[in-house]
Each structure stands twice: as C-alpha cells, then as structure tokens.
Design a protein around this motif. Structure first.
Motif, PDB file in Angstrom:
ATOM      1  N   SER A 193       7.365  -0.471  -6.506  1.00 45.70           N
ATOM      2  CA  SER A 193       8.202   0.505  -6.553  1.00 45.70           C
ATOM      3  C   SER A 193       8.203   1.697  -5.459  1.00 45.70           C
ATOM      4  CB  SER A 193       8.446   0.908  -7.940  1.00 45.70           C
ATOM      5  OG  SER A 193       9.864   1.791  -8.034  1.00 45.70           O
ATOM      6  N   TRP A 194       8.929   2.530  -5.400  1.00 45.51           N
ATOM      7  CA  TRP A 194       8.818   3.908  -4.803  1.00 45.51           C
ATOM      8  C   TRP A 194       7.602   4.748  -4.699  1.00 45.51           C
ATOM      9  CZ3 TRP A 194       9.074   8.918  -6.651  1.00 45.51           C
ATOM     10  CH2 TRP A 194       9.268   9.144  -8.087  1.00 45.51           C
ATOM     11  N   GLY A 195       6.927   4.767  -6.079  1.00 47.79           N
ATOM     12  CA  GLY A 195       5.728   5.436  -6.129  1.00 47.79           C
ATOM     13  C   GLY A 195       4.662   4.951  -5.223  1.00 47.79           C
ATOM     14  N   ARG A 196       4.823   3.738  -4.468  1.00 50.97           N
ATOM     15  CA  ARG A 196       3.680   3.660  -3.630  1.00 50.97           C
ATOM     16  C   ARG A 196       3.768   4.464  -2.431  1.00 50.97           C
ATOM     17  NH1 ARG A 196       7.649  -0.175  -2.361  1.00 50.97           N
ATOM     18  NH2 ARG A 196       7.910  -1.264  -0.146  1.00 50.97           N
ATOM     19  N   ILE A 197       5.017   5.142  -2.156  1.00 55.50           N
ATOM     20  CA  ILE A 197       4.820   5.920  -1.021  1.00 55.50           C
ATOM     21  C   ILE A 197       4.393   7.363  -1.675  1.00 55.50           C
ATOM     22  CG2 ILE A 197       6.667   4.991   0.063  1.00 55.50           C
ATOM     23  CD1 ILE A 197       8.534   7.037  -0.616  1.00 55.50           C
ATOM     24  N   THR A 214       4.704   4.729 -11.938  1.00 53.40           N
ATOM     25  CA  THR A 214       5.596   3.849 -11.428  1.00 53.40           C
ATOM     26  C   THR A 214       4.880   2.364 -11.316  1.00 53.40           C
ATOM     27  OG1 THR A 214       4.744   4.611  -9.080  1.00 53.40           O
ATOM     28  CG2 THR A 214       7.178   5.276 -10.009  1.00 53.40           C
ATOM     29  N   ARG A 215       3.370   2.474 -11.189  1.00 55.21           N
ATOM     30  CA  ARG A 215       2.572   1.516 -10.839  1.00 55.21           C
ATOM     31  C   ARG A 215       2.580   0.677 -12.267  1.00 55.21           C
ATOM     32  NH1 ARG A 215      -3.098   0.393 -11.319  1.00 55.21           N
ATOM     33  NH2 ARG A 215      -3.725  -1.133  -9.844  1.00 55.21           N
ATOM     34  N   ARG A 216       2.367   1.526 -13.658  1.00 60.84           N
ATOM     35  CA  ARG A 216       2.632   0.674 -14.702  1.00 60.84           C
ATOM     36  C   ARG A 216       4.042   0.441 -15.296  1.00 60.84           C
ATOM     37  NH1 ARG A 216      -1.878   4.323 -14.985  1.00 60.84           N
ATOM     38  NH2 ARG A 216      -3.867   3.311 -15.516  1.00 60.84           N
ATOM     39  N   GLY A 217       5.023   0.724 -14.503  1.00 60.58           N
ATOM     40  CA  GLY A 217       6.558   0.353 -14.717  1.00 60.58           C
ATOM     41  C   GLY A 217       7.134   1.273 -15.622  1.00 60.58           C
ATOM     42  N   PHE A 218       6.760   2.528 -15.812  1.00 60.03           N
ATOM     43  CA  PHE A 218       7.408   3.346 -16.711  1.00 60.03           C
ATOM     44  C   PHE A 218       8.540   4.005 -16.081  1.00 60.03           C
ATOM     45  CE2 PHE A 218       2.991   3.926 -18.590  1.00 60.03           C
ATOM     46  CZ  PHE A 218       3.343   2.974 -19.758  1.00 60.03           C
ATOM     47  N   ILE A 219       8.573   4.171 -14.815  1.00 65.03           N
ATOM     48  CA  ILE A 219       9.958   4.669 -14.031  1.00 65.03           C
ATOM     49  C   ILE A 219      10.352   3.942 -12.867  1.00 65.03           C
ATOM     50  CG2 ILE A 219      10.659   6.997 -12.720  1.00 65.03           C
ATOM     51  CD1 ILE A 219       8.067   8.355 -14.016  1.00 65.03           C
ATOM     52  N   VAL A 278       4.305  12.824   4.563  1.00 69.82           N
ATOM     53  CA  VAL A 278       3.834  11.191   4.410  1.00 69.82           C
ATOM     54  C   VAL A 278       4.884  10.966   3.531  1.00 69.82           C
ATOM     55  CG1 VAL A 278       2.319   9.729   3.863  1.00 69.82           C
ATOM     56  CG2 VAL A 278       1.390  11.782   5.021  1.00 69.82           C
ATOM     57  N   PHE A 279       5.256  11.337   2.328  1.00 67.64           N
ATOM     58  CA  PHE A 279       6.329  10.736   1.445  1.00 67.64           C
ATOM     59  C   PHE A 279       7.727  10.572   2.159  1.00 67.64           C
ATOM     60  CE2 PHE A 279       9.638  10.791  -1.686  1.00 67.64           C
ATOM     61  CZ  PHE A 279       9.027  10.031  -2.603  1.00 67.64           C
TER      62      PHE A 279
END
Length: 530
Positions: free
Chosen positions: A132-136, A521-526, A189-190
């Motif tokens: 998801s977008w959390g990787r950025i 986001t990595r764990r899928g909460f958002i 960077v984001f």
C-alpha cells in the motif's frame, strides 16, 4: 503506467543496477545550478518500482533477503553522488603532478562510500515495505534518518541532501525555518515517491492526496511568508558592508612568489571609491585565506591594511592564524577570520571548527605519513577550534562565522546564534573551477540563512559573494567569476531566530508518525487498497 511499473519490477541483474544508477543520476538535475526539482519525481518513482521487485530468495535468512534492496539503493546513491560531486576532482588537478593519483578516490570512491547511506536507507525501507501507500512513508523515514546520519558519521558530509532539492528558490525555502532540513527531507521523499503509486494502483488515492497537500502547503507557506515579510528596502542610514571578490586563480594562490600581488589586489578593491551617490563602507569582507601570509609575522602587511582603511573602517579577512610552538612541540595553524581596525590592529578572531578531512587535516595521519601521503599545505595540517567564536564589532554588529564548508552543517549552529546580527560565510571555491560546486555551496549557505532566520553575508574568492536576507532572498551580490566588489547595507538584526532544538523535536515527531504509518499499513490496518 502499470505496464511500465511491472516491467521495472521484473528487472534483474545488471539491468536493475543500471536503471537504479540512471535514476540517481537523473536526480542530479534537481541540484544547483539547474535546480529542476521535478526530476526527483522521476528518480524516486523509478526507485519505488525497483524496490517493489527487490525481493530476496525465500530460503535465505531475513537480513540476506534485504540485500537486493540494498544494492538498488547503493546504485541509486552512486549515480546521484557521482553526478553531483564529480567536480571535487578539480581540487586534485590544481597540483596534478602531486595529487592526480587520488582522482579516482575523489570522483568514484567518495560517491561509492556515500552510496552506502542510500543503500542502508532502501534496505531499511524494504524491511517496512507493504503493498500500500505506506511503503513511500517507509522510504521517506529511511532516507531522512540516513541523511541525518550522513551529517555527522565520520565527521559528516551532508552535501546535496535530498531535502535541498525541494528548495530551489526562496518561495520553496520558507518551510525549513519551522521544520528544519531533515523534516523537509522526510516530506520531500514522500512527495517525490508518490507518483509511483499510480503505476501500481495500490493505495494511490490517499497517497497522492497526502503528497499533493504536502506540496501545496510547502509552496503556499512560502508564498504566505514572503508576502508577510516583504524584502526590506535598503537602509541608507545604517552600516555599509563591502564584499570583495578578487577572483584569484587557485594556481596563483599556491605560488609563493605571487603573495604580494594577491595581497595588493585585495587592498586595491578595498580602497576603491564607492559608486557615485553611495556612502563609503563601514566594514570590508575578504574571502577565506585571502591573506597569503601569516599576518602576525608580517607587521608590514598590517601596516598596509592600516594605510588603506579609512577612519572607523573594519576589515574582516580570511587568513591563516599561527600559535607558536610550546614546550618543544610544533606550531599550530588555524583557518581563521581576523577583524582588523583602521590602526592595523587585530581586534578579534574566529577559528574554523569543522575541518575538511584530507584537505585541512589528515585522518590516520601517522599511518598515511608512513606511506608518504601528506596532501595538506601546512606542516601537520590545520588544527580545529573547540567551539565557534562570535565576532563582535564596534558599532554593534555581531557575526556568527562559518568558514568555507561549515555552512553546509545544520548542527554547526549553536545557541550563540541568538546574539548574531548575521551569519558570516567566507570561502574559497576557486579550488573547484567553473563547475556546479560553487553554486551548490552557495545554495546550502542560503538555506542555512532561512533555517536559522538569520541573514547571511558571504564573501567568496571566485564567487558567489552575496548578502541574503533571513528569507533567503539575495539583496545584493556578485555572480560567479565576476571580479570586483559590492557595497550594500548591513542587514538588520533578525527579530526571530529559529530554534534548532525545536526543529529536531519536530523531526523526531514526524519520523515517529511516518514509522507508525509504515507499520500499520504493512499489517493491513489502514487502507491496504484504494
């Protein structure tokens, strides 16, 4: 876009390495003197897609599975630093017969070493990676932390930090005053990486909205500040400062026989009458190491300065200061700024604190000396001052000295800055010839003025010599390689000086927030999907 992203993710081997290198190299367009910050959108989008496909073998250990991400980041950093720092090799060509052998170390070795920071950044980010977008967000915090480390690890070298590319003009510099350079790097960077979400459609909506809001706030805040604080009109009743830019070739500065000619050139520009209608200067600023001999050993030199200065004038001159040997030891030499009055008396001095490794002092000196390597001009190199010393001058002005590349270090600014009228940066960028180096150096000093909220007075041998207000706007100056002088009013003492401690606290809070976003986001909460 999805096809392009998919093709890049599937790359492997030398093709992946080459694209990472080219992505970093393309980002150099965002650096001065070009300043095309939009190039970073391309660079970081490519980097995200490369990292999407940088997965290790399942049977490998956890850390070893991160090595593909490390390699991508290292190649990206190698391209960025090679393209941004190649000009450092010019310094070794000034005395090519002695130092040309070290050219590969400067041109290739330093970028390779600095690339390690970006390699560790992408490796750290990949540990927090998600679909998801959390990787950025993970990429943003990893780069910001590594840029922070790069500012002090192994004495530090934060040249061309990513955050600087987001501040090509004063309009886009104002956010650094409340936030500091590392928070700007985090947000940059984001924003730069956000377009990559279009190619994968995973979390694209919220990621692009957040990035758009950040960019709009960055530019909007700059417009608001510049509107609220218009550029001050020249105060013709205040103190006048003259910046002397002699444009002395570095080969000439290295020639002892040319010392008198160089000194007289500086005196000539100092004694030149002001332009019609202008008042004479109250203080004159010469660049770094402008005095080509030890003034304390040369009463005639001080007498010549007294002859040229008019009543009440003060000269601020870059010079080498010597402390005599004591107890049978060797003399100590300092890269300094002298304040000299109209009687030829040295009334104040400030020494450089942060020396250039391999240029002003030799790391591992004993070991390298046994190999016959000694690239510094002074016996044993320069000595570093323990702390910065303010330069209080008659008439009320107080300068905070930053000698040469000290201006690129945010943490070189200590609490004494609250007493300063202006930052004083003297430098000699003639070592690097007609290259991007002097433009990059000036840009970083300009950002330092906005970051601290303190005006900047900068005198450079070959340029760029300027007076910059607390919002980063140039009020007067001389372009690169233009010989002469400029007389301009001394900036007013700033009304509000920014707190470096507050900026660091804000960075810590923002980094923690980004970390939470990346983990959730990595764990899928958002919002795992748009």
């Amino acid at each position: 876009m999805e096809r392009l992203a998919g093709g890049i993710m599937m790359m492997s081997g030398w093709r992946r390495a080459l694209l990472a290198f080219c992505a970093g190299l393309f980002g150099v367009l965002a650096l001065q003197p070009i300043g095309f910050f939009a190039a970073m959108f391309v660079s970081f989008s490519l980097l995200v897609w490369l990292l999407d496909g940088a997965t290790g073998q399942a049977h490998h250990g956890y850390l070893r599975r991160q090595f593909p991400a490390f390699r991508v980041g290292w190649w990206f950093g190698f391209g960025y630093f090679l393209g941004g720092l190649w000009w450092l090799g010019n310094a070794l060509l000034v005395e090519a017969e002695q130092f040309a052998w070290a050219l590969p170390l400067a041109v290739l070795g330093l970028p390779a070493a600095l690339g390690l920071f970006y390699g560790f950044a992408t490796m750290l980010a990949r540990m927090l990676w998600s679909d998801s977008w959390g990787r950025i967000a993970a990429l943003a915090i990893a780069f910001a932390v590594m840029e922070w480390l790069r500012s002090f690890v192994f004495t530090g070298f934060p040249w061309n930090a990513i955050g600087q590319t987001a501040m090509p003009v004063p309009l886009m510099m104002q956010s650094v005053a409340p936030l500091g350079i590392y928070s700007i790097t985090l947000l940059s960077v984001f924003v730069y990486a956000a377009p990559a979400l279009i190619g994968t459609r995973r979390g694209a909506g919220i990621g692009l909205v957040l990035a758009s809001v950040m960019l709009a706030a960055h530019v909007g805040y700059g417009a608001f500040i510049l509107y609220q604080v218009p550029q001050a009109k020249a105060d013709q009743t205040g103190k006048i400062v003259r910046l002397v830019q002699p444009v002395i070739a570095q080969t000439m500065k290295m020639d002892d026989a040319a010392a008198r000619t160089i000194f007289e050139e500086h005196l000539s520009l100092t004694a030149a009458p002001p332009k019609p209608g202008d008042r004479r200067p109250d203080m004159i600023v010469w660049p770094e190491t402008s005095v080509p001999f030890l003034l304390t050993d040369n009463p005639e030199g001080l007498a010549r300065i007294a002859d040229v200065l008019q009543d009440g004038q003060i000269l601020l001159a870059g010079a080498v200061r010597a402390e005599p040997a004591q107890g049978g030891g060797e003399a100590r030499y300092y890269n300094s700024i002298y304040a000299i009055d109209d009687q030829g008396q040295i009334i104040a001095a400030a020494d450089k604190v942060h020396l250039v490794p391999f240029g002003e002092y030799m790391p591992f000196a004993s070991l390298l000396a046994s190999w016959g390597v000694d690239p510094v001009a002074m016996p044993g190199g320069f000595s570093a001052a323990l702390e910065h010393t303010l330069l209080p001058l008659p008439g009320g002005a107080t300068f905070y000295p930053l000698i040469c590349y000290e201006a690129i270090f945010p943490y070189e600014i200590d609490p004494q800055i609250t007493q300063a009228t202006a930052l004083l940066n003297v430098t000699n960028d003639a070592w690097y010839g007609d290259s991007p180096g002097p433009y990059q150096h000036f840009h970083q000093a300009q950002i330092r003025a906005v970051e601290t909220g303190v005006p900047l007075i900068r005198a450079a041998n070959s340029g760029i010599s300027v007076v910059v207000d607390a919002q980063g706007r140039v009020s007067a100056g001389l372009d690169f390689n233009v010989k002469g002088f400029i007389d301009t009013p001394l900036p007013e003492k700033p009304k509000q000086i920014q707190s470096i401690a507050t900026q660091n606290a804000i960075f810590a809070v923002m980094a923690a927030f980004m970390l939470v976003v990346a983990l959730f986001t990595r764990r899928g909460f958002i919002f795992m999907k748009n």
